[in-house]
Enzyme design. Structure first.
Site, PDB file in Angstrom:
ATOM      1  N   GLY A 102       0.832  -1.204   0.000  1.00 53.38           N
ATOM      2  CA  GLY A 102       0.000   0.000   0.000  1.00 53.38           C
ATOM      3  C   GLY A 102       0.860   1.244   0.000  1.00 53.38           C
ATOM      4  N   THR A 103       0.329   2.334  -0.532  1.00 55.07           N
ATOM      5  CA  THR A 103       1.169   3.514  -0.729  1.00 55.07           C
ATOM      6  C   THR A 103       1.313   4.380   0.523  1.00 55.07           C
ATOM      7  OG1 THR A 103      -0.716   4.774  -1.560  1.00 55.07           O
ATOM      8  CG2 THR A 103       0.647   3.638  -3.194  1.00 55.07           C
ATOM      9  N   ASP A 104       0.354   4.296   1.429  1.00 53.95           N
ATOM     10  CA  ASP A 104       0.355   5.257   2.543  1.00 53.95           C
ATOM     11  C   ASP A 104       1.550   5.113   3.482  1.00 53.95           C
ATOM     12  OD1 ASP A 104      -1.895   6.867   1.971  1.00 53.95           O
ATOM     13  OD2 ASP A 104      -3.219   5.263   2.620  1.00 53.95           O
ATOM     14  N   LYS A 160       5.444  10.342   0.099  1.00 57.26           N
ATOM     15  CA  LYS A 160       4.148  10.438  -0.573  1.00 57.26           C
ATOM     16  C   LYS A 160       3.525  11.768  -0.213  1.00 57.26           C
ATOM     17  CE  LYS A 160      -0.424   8.433  -1.282  1.00 57.26           C
ATOM     18  NZ  LYS A 160      -1.439   7.450  -0.866  1.00 57.26           N
TER      19      LYS A 160
END
EC number: 3.5.1.1
Lengths: 163, 163, 163, 163
Positions: free
Chosen positions: C83-85, C152
């Protein structure tokens, strides 16, 4: 009551595949079963492959074979996957089969493309085969056409009302 | 003669989009115009957005708004994009509009997915709105259902004949 | 000489599926094998699923499990679907594994969408795992980032150089 | 530091489109910008179209034009979209350009197909152009090949190590 649907495949752009080894397009295994699975179709149907041809290559014998397949089928709701160039001509050969609702349908872009009219058109044909009175129809470009009232306009690359 | 089609959008899975920032799904701009473009639809139509809701959130006032939009429309061929959970309930509220062929349709997978029933279902609704006699219908899972004769089976996640 | 690649999956948007019955998104079976098949990958690889979580839900124990899986692997070229978070946070936990080229990658739109960054990003990670010197990297938004040099940006929903 | 990437397009299966009116495939406007948009690429790049040819039709003059375009470019990271049949031959013509990392890439199925290796391959090329030391490479079938060490195996329809 639901009517089981017979889907006859004959080829055309709808089922074209690209073969890199040959650097050309050819008609391959029909995408109809895949499209019906993606559409989560639970309506009773069966598919039968009659031929794999560009519609420009269809002969009188081929058209007779399509008609014979319909005459011999237990289903009264028939969808015919067909190339677009001679779809109207084949439709004319299928007139007069009492009690059958026959919908011819194809695609202007192959079903294997990310952006194709194939799924939408097949949905139209499926609904038409259930909803229309017996006769011969073409469902292309968003319209349900009685087959006698439509022509393909090659310049527009679209089916339009016969004038 | 062709009948112009009015497509009313109300939301539902059909138009769900994924928003990464929220890590959740929400209803976004309708995919109907994009699907009709990909399908190379030249049939006359217009679209109107009434709301963007999960069908479980639709209120009596929302259903009245849908009915009112249909009553006030010049078109007699109507497609309603609707969430599947209460599609049958909304259909019941749309009965009795003389001279209108109303087809409710949705999707079990969002139209934005690579594998979705949305395009096929929309094709069915487009054909149904042209081919069916006035009344209210649902086109899901490959079948044209008169709306009074269908229910959603949640366990199967499919529309089935009412028993 | 070619290096076999190990792809570890941990969840994230990359593998999110939509479940209509619940009207919500959940992480499902990984799309990595399907994407590699579509990409006609003949390079030696194996995949292993470690967990199916949003990256916001990953615990210290999960991050230890990822590190342990890499330490115990015979492969030196590692791709981690994540996941990117919290990708940057996990990357920091994977520093210092001598002789391993580790590329973390995810997607901003689910791989099951018609329009997703998943296939492109996975291609970047595959190439990076082969081409880069040992260390930890993130391949998102078209850039190969050394993991220590990227963050991010939630407002932009994109990975940008750390300032 | 990030390196801006120059993407030169020359044609090949990657960009083939199907034209129904002709019932044949031809090379059309490049899908590269669309693929980079779907991949949410924020990395600096520019694209330039050199020609639209099957790689079997490329002449010595075409290969000189590709080399000249690279020599004249400010970018040091170069991606060349190219047909697969003579990709290795063109790669040989691009050796010896000091300070340039050149990655040739194509597709075995057109980018316009729902199932194509184009997006994954382009991702590999993007990462390779950033991560690899100067030289000429081919990224196909999941492998980063130094161009001198690869051949296309037509029977397998895949790139394999040169023996």
């Amino acid at each position: 009551m639901t009517y089981p649907i017979l889907v006859l495949t004959t080829g055309g752009t709808f089922d074209k595949q690209y073969f890199d080894a040959l650097s050309e397009y050819q008609i391959a295994e029909s995408m109809v079963p895949k499209l019906l699975q993606v559409a989560r179709v639970t309506h009773p149907f069966r598919t039968a492959e009659l031929m794999r041809k560009d519609s420009l290559e269809l002969t009188d014998a081929d058209r007779t074979a399509i008609r014979t397949a319909i005459e011999g089928a237990p289903e009264t709701a028939i969808v015919v996957i067909h190339g677009t160039d001679t779809m109207v001509q084949t439709a004319a050969e299928l007139e007069g089969l009492a009690g059958r609702t026959i919908v011819l349908v194809g695609a202007l872009a192959p079903a294997r493309f990310a952006e194709s009219d194939a799924a939408f058109n097949l949905g139209m044909a499926f609904a038409g085969a259930q909803a229309l009175t017996p006769g011969v129809y073409i469902t292309m470009n968003g319209t349900v056409f009685p087959a006698k009232q439509v022509v393909k306009d090659r310049a527009q690359n679209a089916f339009v009302p016969k004038t």
